[in-house]
Design an enzyme around this catalytic site. Structure first.
Site, PDB file in Angstrom:
ATOM      1  N   CYS A   2     -57.173 -61.364 124.614  1.00 47.93           N
ATOM      2  CA  CYS A   2     -58.671 -61.419 126.020  1.00 47.93           C
ATOM      3  C   CYS A   2     -57.021 -62.360 126.927  1.00 47.93           C
ATOM      4  CB  CYS A   2     -59.113 -62.816 125.530  1.00 47.93           C
ATOM      5  SG  CYS A   2     -60.031 -62.596 124.093  1.00 47.93           S
ATOM      6  N   ARG A  27     -55.339 -56.316 131.129  1.00 47.38           N
ATOM      7  CA  ARG A  27     -55.150 -56.164 129.758  1.00 47.38           C
ATOM      8  C   ARG A  27     -56.376 -55.775 129.022  1.00 47.38           C
ATOM      9  NH1 ARG A  27     -52.151 -61.590 128.624  1.00 47.38           N
ATOM     10  NH2 ARG A  27     -53.067 -62.018 127.009  1.00 47.38           N
ATOM     11  N   TRP A  75     -61.729 -59.263 125.193  1.00 46.98           N
ATOM     12  CA  TRP A  75     -61.154 -57.951 124.152  1.00 46.98           C
ATOM     13  C   TRP A  75     -62.282 -57.991 123.574  1.00 46.98           C
ATOM     14  CZ3 TRP A  75     -60.123 -53.017 125.496  1.00 46.98           C
ATOM     15  CH2 TRP A  75     -59.159 -52.048 124.422  1.00 46.98           C
ATOM     16  N   ASN A 101     -58.176 -66.899 122.081  1.00 47.15           N
ATOM     17  CA  ASN A 101     -57.622 -65.332 122.344  1.00 47.15           C
ATOM     18  C   ASN A 101     -56.898 -65.381 120.641  1.00 47.15           C
ATOM     19  OD1 ASN A 101     -56.607 -63.279 122.718  1.00 47.15           O
ATOM     20  ND2 ASN A 101     -54.343 -64.347 123.663  1.00 47.15           N
ATOM     21  N   GLY A 102     -57.222 -64.424 120.191  1.00 48.73           N
ATOM     22  CA  GLY A 102     -56.456 -64.607 118.370  1.00 48.73           C
ATOM     23  C   GLY A 102     -57.664 -64.125 117.482  1.00 48.73           C
ATOM     24  N   GLU A 484     -44.564 -36.828 115.777  1.00 49.02           N
ATOM     25  CA  GLU A 484     -45.503 -37.649 116.822  1.00 49.02           C
ATOM     26  C   GLU A 484     -44.034 -37.709 117.718  1.00 49.02           C
ATOM     27  OE1 GLU A 484     -47.755 -39.250 117.767  1.00 49.02           O
ATOM     28  OE2 GLU A 484     -47.036 -41.273 119.047  1.00 49.02           O
ATOM     29  N   LYS A 488     -44.744 -37.564 121.722  1.00 54.14           N
ATOM     30  CA  LYS A 488     -44.239 -38.776 122.801  1.00 54.14           C
ATOM     31  C   LYS A 488     -42.948 -37.649 123.592  1.00 54.14           C
ATOM     32  CE  LYS A 488     -45.952 -42.271 121.945  1.00 54.14           C
ATOM     33  NZ  LYS A 488     -46.687 -41.215 121.930  1.00 54.14           N
ATOM     34  N   GLU A 491     -44.934 -35.617 126.666  1.00 56.93           N
ATOM     35  CA  GLU A 491     -46.168 -36.317 127.149  1.00 56.93           C
ATOM     36  C   GLU A 491     -45.146 -36.989 128.006  1.00 56.93           C
ATOM     37  OE1 GLU A 491     -48.570 -37.647 125.476  1.00 56.93           O
ATOM     38  OE2 GLU A 491     -47.647 -39.553 123.687  1.00 56.93           O
ATOM     39  N   HIS A 507     -37.355 -20.697 107.729  1.00 60.77           N
ATOM     40  CA  HIS A 507     -38.528 -19.776 108.000  1.00 60.77           C
ATOM     41  C   HIS A 507     -38.079 -19.565 109.142  1.00 60.77           C
ATOM     42  CE1 HIS A 507     -38.922 -20.278 103.425  1.00 60.77           C
ATOM     43  NE2 HIS A 507     -39.184 -21.599 103.815  1.00 60.77           N
ATOM     44  N   LYS A 610     -55.842 -41.961 129.521  1.00 60.35           N
ATOM     45  CA  LYS A 610     -55.764 -42.604 127.882  1.00 60.35           C
ATOM     46  C   LYS A 610     -56.751 -41.944 127.106  1.00 60.35           C
ATOM     47  CE  LYS A 610     -53.831 -45.897 125.905  1.00 60.35           C
ATOM     48  NZ  LYS A 610     -52.739 -45.687 125.440  1.00 60.35           N
TER      49      LYS A 610
HETATM   50  C1  AGP Z   1     -50.852 -40.377 122.583  1.00 54.06           C
HETATM   51  O1  AGP Z   1     -49.908 -40.808 123.036  1.00 54.06           O
HETATM   52  C2  AGP Z   1     -52.136 -39.923 123.988  1.00 54.06           C
HETATM   53  N1  AGP Z   1     -53.085 -40.531 124.288  1.00 54.06           N
HETATM   54  C3  AGP Z   1     -52.895 -38.344 123.067  1.00 54.06           C
HETATM   55  O2  AGP Z   1     -52.418 -37.913 122.420  1.00 54.06           O
HETATM   56  C4  AGP Z   1     -54.094 -39.963 122.229  1.00 54.06           C
HETATM   57  O3  AGP Z   1     -53.009 -40.222 120.752  1.00 54.06           O
HETATM   58  C5  AGP Z   1     -54.927 -39.007 121.970  1.00 54.06           C
HETATM   59  O4  AGP Z   1     -55.765 -38.841 122.690  1.00 54.06           O
HETATM   60  C6  AGP Z   1     -56.070 -39.531 120.828  1.00 54.06           C
HETATM   61  O5  AGP Z   1     -56.924 -40.634 121.615  1.00 54.06           O
HETATM   62  P1  AGP Z   1     -57.422 -41.652 120.324  1.00 54.06           P
HETATM   63  O6  AGP Z   1     -57.002 -42.500 120.443  1.00 54.06           O
HETATM   64  O7  AGP Z   1     -57.849 -42.933 121.874  1.00 54.06           O
HETATM   65  O8  AGP Z   1     -58.805 -41.131 120.065  1.00 54.06           O
END
Ligand code: AGP
Length: 615
Positions: A2, A27, A75, A101-102, A484, A488, A491, A507, A610
């Site tokens: 928050c 935030r 939040w 906040n918390g 993962e 990273k 992207e 394989h 996002k």
């Molecule tokens: C991860 O770095 C990406 N931003 C993307 O793969 C994300 O994890 C995916 O779109 C799922 O989003 P969510 O967790 O909001 O459902």
């Protein structure tokens, strides 16, 4: 996390507070509110949604002018994003206003005590109890700072509190335990805020409050004590950041700030969910134990990074509960006509809670009679609202598109669900589960330790900025970590990156190995499942024999990898299933630094959103 602003001085408190809250909008929040003390009275307004909703309310229902006040952007954690749950919270007389906040861990006990003493509580929040307690303690002490100290001594958990009282028009008090609180020291005016971005337009002289401290702000002075009333020595420092840097906490990117916030995010997600005896207390999971005991299959649906968390969760759930568990890409799930019934538990993992692929998957699951548990970071979002139950992660808002702290807290939540299922159903791994719960409680420190040793990883990333491909290998829980790490890099650095199960090399993928090709290998612990460890050491030898540049992520003390690692990144020893919590961090830092070296936009990478709210 928050946003909090407090003010006392000669200006309009409302103007200063609203402007400060706007500086804290980055935030992320889902409701906002303000309170002003004027002419011996306290006036307050709060609204769900963005600040613009609050400002509209203030036009139609203006507050009286006053030079003492506070404000909050919430939040949501305990209780959805509604007008009633928005801060400030007031006592029943309407003369005390508090923002927070918390997480107050013992709010349920306090709430019951207050109700027994005749208080009426109107919200679902943990925060509201502090308004009523402050009113009681102020009535007894006659001093707002002393009242705040007495209240803080009764609270458990992480909290930043700021409060005003109609009886003391020139005083704002604040308290800090774990969540940040900063004083802005002005000329004839003083400020309180959750970060300096809120007041550096007025002053660059700041005082960071320490742990378990209470601050009393007046126009002409700032007094800081411990919760016990002992005077605290504080020194003002000069804030060099500009407003934009202040929003990022001084980091160049939100992603760097969010990587650094991971220890706290992990700790906050565990807060209040493991009791003193080491048992899990997931009362918020509104699926009866009797139903959980009947579950004969778990299906995890998610996308992207959340899917990788689900792959790790599968291994944990199957090991600790012996329930069959499948992890599915949400975008594929409902098109394969999955076998689901009322004994299936579907776990939908989503940071945003708005990912359409995941939402459609859970809707399909519910139509088939399955129970759905959401693991989500955004309180009140669509996915938890359409699920039977939700376990919220407490990572705070994640601004950068590339998910980091949300991923680690998703893992923590998944471990908690797996351990809870084991606890509810009985598990043959009782001793191990107890050990893991204890290790989980310490894991934030392990993540912190990794963050302290990342400079060689940044230097390595910069040296690879001109590469076109990086491969990632892992086994068992290291395989989703490899996926993962590759995601990273894709992207952020816009380069070809691919994660493989190390056992798959022979394989096909080993044909990709050529001289100086960077290959990151996530090595499992040499303790316990050492056969996995020995096999992956063989894999490292195989790729190095073919010219690969090996970047090895291995546990402290693992000597077997040393002869074959061109670059060795050490991580703390953890129980096998928890290793992703520490092994992922170097890969996040690596991708972020390499993208930076390439001059890429880190927080908002090209082509990405996002939250993917379309299928
Ligand atoms: C991860 O770095 C990406 N931003 C993307 O793969 C994300 O994890 C995916 O779109 C799922 O989003 P969510 O967790 O909001 O459902």
């Amino acid at each position: 996390m928050c946003g909090i602003v407090g003010y006392v001085g000669a200006q309009s408190a409302l103007d200063v507070v609203i402007a400060g809250l706007k500086r804290l909008e980055y935030r992320g929040y889902d409701s906002a509110g303000v309170a002003v003390v004027a002419d011996g009275e306290l006036a307050s307004t709060k609204k769900a949604g963005k600040l613009v909703n609050l400002e509209k309310q203030l036009v139609s229902h203006p507050l009286p002018p006053g030079s003492t006040g506070l404000g909050h952007t919430r939040w949501a954690t305990h209780g959805g994003p509604t007008d009633a749950n928005a801060h400030p919270h007031l006592d029943n007389t309407g003369r005390v206003a508090v923002v927070h906040n918390g997480i107050i861990e013992n709010f349920a006990v306090l709430r019951a005590e207050l109700a027994d003493r005749g208080h009426r509580l109107d919200s679902e929040t943990d925060t509201e109890v502090t308004a009523h307690l402050l009113a009681e303690e102020y009535a007894a002490a006659g001093d707002l700072a002393e009242a705040m100290r007495r209240v803080c001594r009764r609270l458990e958990g992480a909290f930043t509190l700021v409060a005003v009282h109609a009886d003391v028009p020139d005083v704002v008090v604040g308290a800090r335990r774990n969540s940040p609180l900063v004083v802005g020291v002005g000329e004839g005016e003083n400020f309180l805020a959750s970060d300096v971005a809120a007041f550096i337009a007025h002053t660059r002289s700041a005082i960071e409050l320490g742990q378990d401290q209470v601050v009393e702000l007046r126009r002409d002075g700032v007094t800081v004590t411990g919760f016990d009333g002992s005077p605290a020595e504080v020194r003002a420092y000069h804030v060099d950041w500009d407003a934009s840097a202040a929003e990022k906490g001084g980091y160049d990117y939100f992603m760097l700030k969010e990587i650094a916030e991971q220890p706290k995010a992990v700790a906050d997600t565990l807060l209040g969910r493991i009791d003193a005896s080491g048992s899990l207390t997931l009362d918020e999971v509104r699926i009866p134990a009797s139903v959980l005991r009947e579950v004969d299959k778990v299906v995890i649906v998610a996308c992207g990074t959340a899917y990788h968390a689900g792959l790790i969760a599968k291994l944990a759930i199957e090991h600790w509960t012996r329930i069959p568990c499948e992890t599915e890409l949400a975008s594929e799930f409902r098109y394969r006509d999955p076998i689901l019934d009322q004994r299936t538990l579907v776990v939908a993992i989503s940071q945003s809670g708005e990912t359409m692929d995941t939402l459609m998957a859970l809707r399909h699951a519910r139509e088939q009679g399955a129970k759905v548990l959401a693991i989500c970071n955004t309180n009140g979002s669509t996915i938890p609202r359409e699920s039977d139950a939700v376990l919220y992660t407490h990572a705070g808002p994640e601004v950068a598109v590339a998910s980091t702290k949300a991923f680690l807290t998703q893992l923590v939540a998944c471990y908690l669900v797996a351990l809870y299922l084991g606890q509810v159903r009985g598990t043959k791994w009782g001793d191990e589960v107890g050990a893991v719960v204890r290790e989980l409680s310490d894991i934030a420190g392990a993540v912190d330790a990794v963050l302290e040793t990342m400079e060689p990883v940044r230097a390595l990333a910069r040296s690879l900025a001109d590469k076109n491909t990086v491969l990632f290998l892992g086994r068992h829980v290291g395989y989703p970590v490899a996926l993962e790490g590759a995601l990273k890099l894709k992207e952020l650095a816009y380069m070809h990156a691919e994660g493989f199960a190390a056992g798959e090399l022979k394989h096909g993928p080993i044909a990709l190995i050529e001289k100086d090709l960077p290959v990151v290998v996530v090595v499992p612990s040499p303790r316990g499942r050492s056969v996995l460890h020995d096999k992956i050491v063989s894999n490292i030898q195989e790729i190095r024999a073919r010219g690969a540049r090996t970047i090895v992520i291995a546990e402290e003390g693992d000597q077997a990898v040393v002869p074959y690692a061109d670059h060795l990144v050490r991580i703390p020893a953890t129980p096998t299933l928890l290793q992703p919590l520490v092994a992922t961090v170097p890969l996040q830092v690596f991708a972020c630094e390499l993208a930076t070296a390439r001059g890429n936009e880190v927080d908002q990478p090209r082509n990405l959103a996002k939250s993917v709210t379309v299928e």
